[in-house]
Structure formats: C-alpha cells, structure tokens
Scaffold this active site. Structure first.
Site, PDB file in Angstrom:
ATOM      1  CG  ASP A 154      -2.076   0.311  -7.177  1.00 23.24           C
ATOM      2  OD1 ASP A 154      -2.156   1.405  -6.572  1.00 23.24           O
ATOM      3  OD2 ASP A 154      -1.010  -0.099  -7.686  1.00 23.24           O
ATOM      4  CD  GLU A 170       2.659   3.666  -4.462  1.00 19.38           C
ATOM      5  OE1 GLU A 170       3.742   4.076  -4.015  1.00 19.38           O
ATOM      6  OE2 GLU A 170       2.179   2.547  -4.174  1.00 19.38           O
TER       7      GLU A 170
END
Length: 380
Positions: free
Chosen positions: A80, A141
């Site tokens: 991400d 994350e």
C-alpha cells in the site's frame, strides 16, 4: 556473484507497471492488483501463495517455498501507499537524470521489485537460500498495520532474522533503531447556539478541544525523544454558531517502551475531564508500534549486513529514525531485525518522491547476498 544476472531493464519495467497502479491503503482494488501481479512471479519461482483476505484493505500475502518449511528469515514489505485514487494517472512513472518518479516509487514499490529479483537471482545461481525465506506482503502498513500486525507477529515466531524492506535513507544507511508511535482521536461534544443571539446557551466543543491541544503539547519532551502532536482538527458548522462538535487527531512518538506507557496514561488523564463545563470528551486510539531499540542482536545482524556490503564494495552504515514501520513488531519480539534494506531514494509521501535508479540493482544484490550469508550462518 554476477551482477549482470540482475536485469535492470526488466526491473524498471515491472516497477513502472506497479507505480502506475493506484494502491493507497484504502484502494483495495489497486492493492489486490499489485498482489496478483507479484503472486504470478512468485508462483513461477516455485513459491506457495497464501492469501489473507480483507474487507476494507487489500489482501495480505504470505509467500513461502515448499522446501523451506523451517525458513529462518522473515522478509516484510508492504503493497500500500499513502496516495489517493487517481494519483497515478496525474503523476505516472517517469525517469529523468538517473532518478525514477511516481507515487510510491520508493515507499515501497521499488522494494517489492528488489525482493522478487533478489530471490530470483539466488535461484538462478543455484543457491538454495531463496527457499529459506518467509515473505509477508501486507496491505495496511501506511495506516499502522492494524490488520496485519498479528500476521507479522505469528510469522516472526521462531525466526532467526527479520529483514524489513522500507527504503534506505538518502545516504544509503539502513535502519537499526526507530521510535515507537501511536495515534489517538479526541472527539468533543458540546452544545450548539447562535453566537450573536444567545451564545451563553452554547457549550463550545472547539474551545474545549483548544484546551486539550495546549495540554497535550505540554507533554512534549524532545530532548528525551517524546513527541505529541495534534496534527489535524475538525469542528464547527458555521462561523456564527457555537460549535457542538470538534475532533483532534493526535500523533505520538516515543523512544522507549516505558515512555509509551507513561505518555498513553498522560493522554488519558488529560482527556478524563472537561475544561469547558457542559462538554463531553471521547478518546480513542492507542500506541500502535513499539520502539525498535538497537540491542546486541540487532547490532550483530547489522555487522553481517555491513560485512556483506563491504564484500560487494558497498559502504553500509546504520542510523535511527523517528518514522514507524513493521520492524518495530519483530524487534519487540526479540528477533534480530534490520530495516531500510530497500533501494535508495527520498521525499516519500510527497509529489517529489524518487528512486535512485542505480541503487535498484545494487540493493537487490545486497539483499540476495545477505539472505545467502544468513542462511549459511544457520547451517554452521
């Protein structure tokens, strides 16, 4: 080892494909597309893929080799980014004067490419070290690894080493120490009233939040590594109305586990009572990541990485940083952990984010050699 086996052109082509896919933390479709592309490469190399399906974010991937049931090395990278949907179309992958640009190019799509090609390289040279890894590609994350933390901690059990693929610092340093971090939200409820006709009947949520902001910022102790910052606020409906709601978003950084516990207690105490009579406060959040402290195990692992780099003609140094990463989870479990093993770049999370292209193959070779050295250490 033959650096020529690492094909920069193919790496850049894959990197371009990944960068040009929007994969913000809440852009599930894009993150899952990244996962699909990478999974195909890993399957080709003989790895097994376990998909951990998620509702709000992209699916996490656990990648292992069938001949590596007792793999001793955990590698963690995230798929991400922080960028909103549509950013890739506005600012697609480009290259200029030795640098590559685009959303997520260094944090951390270049690292996704690096890991893949490091393991492919090991297989091509006939080293079984590529089987000795347990790889996690997570999808949240950038928002604190809320759903993947347990996955990471479960995978870390019994591992001898953890290699975290955040980008190297601008000077090429890897990371051996990070501050712990937390996120809190303060929601204040008051009573609305017309500020011109009957302001005395109102109870200002904004005023109450202002009191809390001052008290929270008084908790700062930068000399000892404690940072408390109310970085975003929301509130009010109209300039001529006493606000009935206000929200403050708080970022916390600490240097030790003891500080984390104490600061969390202090924040709870600040929010336990109102300064503005008639307002109510709701506090949510917690300390998300523990500090990563450079202990003897991490020091010893860094020495191995440094020595491997020296053999390759790479001067590897280490540093500490205030930013958070998944390295904190493995380090807190006592697993020797090195972070910042990705390529070199800078300006992450901004429209000027870049990768130093020359570091792409260099850091791929470094990672491959580190994995092989650590594998040989295990067999001694």
């Amino acid at each position: 080892m033959n650096k020529d086996l690492i094909e920069e052109g193919k790496m850049l082509k894959l990197l371009e494909k990944l960068v040009n896919i929007d994969s913000g933390s809440y852009c599930k479709t894009g993150v899952d597309k990244i996962g699909e592309i990478l999974s195909a490469y890993y399957v080709e190399l003989g790895y097994d893929i376990q998909k951990c399906e998620q509702d709000a974010v992209g699916d996490h991937l656990i990648i292992t080799h069938p001949k590596g049931k007792q793999a001793s090395i955990l590698i963690i990278a995230h798929m991400d980014t922080v960028f909103e949907k549509g950013t890739a179309a506005i600012r697609p992958f480009t290259m200029k004067e030795g640098r590559a640009y685009g959303p997520g190019v260094i944090d951390m799509k270049a690292s996704l490419v690096t890991v893949l090609y490091a393991l492919r390289y090991l297989k091509e040279i006939g080293s079984n070290a590529y089987q000795n890894v347990h790889l996690i590609l997570n999808s949240d994350e950038e928002i604190g690894s809320v759903s993947s933390r347990k996955l990471i901690e479960e995978a870390a059990k019994g591992k001898s080493y953890a290699l975290i693929m955040e980008p190297a610092r601008r000077d090429g340093s890897v990371v051996t120490e990070r501050r712990g971090s937390g996120r809190f939200t303060i929601e204040v409820h008051g009573k609305a009233a017309h500020s011109g006709i009957e302001p005395e009947k109102g109870r200002s949520a904004i005023e109450e939040l202002a009191h809390k902001i001052v008290k929270l910022h008084d908790l700062n102790d930068h000399e000892h590594g404690i940072s408390v910052n109310v970085g975003m606020i929301e509130g009010g409906n109209a300039v001529n109305t006493v606000s009935d709601t206000a929200i403050g978003h708080v970022d916390v950084r600490v240097s030790t586990a003891e500080q984390a516990e104490e600061v969390e207690h202090q924040i709870e105490e600040v929010c336990s009572s109102s300064d503005v009579k008639g307002t109510e406060i709701e506090l949510t959040g917690d300390m998300r990541r523990p500090p990563m402290l450079k202990d003897k195990k991490i020091e010893a692992l860094f020495h191995i990485v440094r020595d491997v780099g020296a053999d390759l003609g790479i001067d590897v140094r280490d540093t500490k940083t205030g930013g958070g990463s998944d390295a904190s989870f493995t380090a807190a479990m006592g697993i020797p952990t090195i972070d910042g093993l990705g390529p070199i770049g800078g300006n992450a999370h901004s429209d000027k984010e870049y990768l130093e292209i020359a570091s792409l193959t260099e850091r791929t070779l470094l990672l491959a050699n580190v994995v092989e050295r650590l594998t040989s250490e295990e067999t001694k």
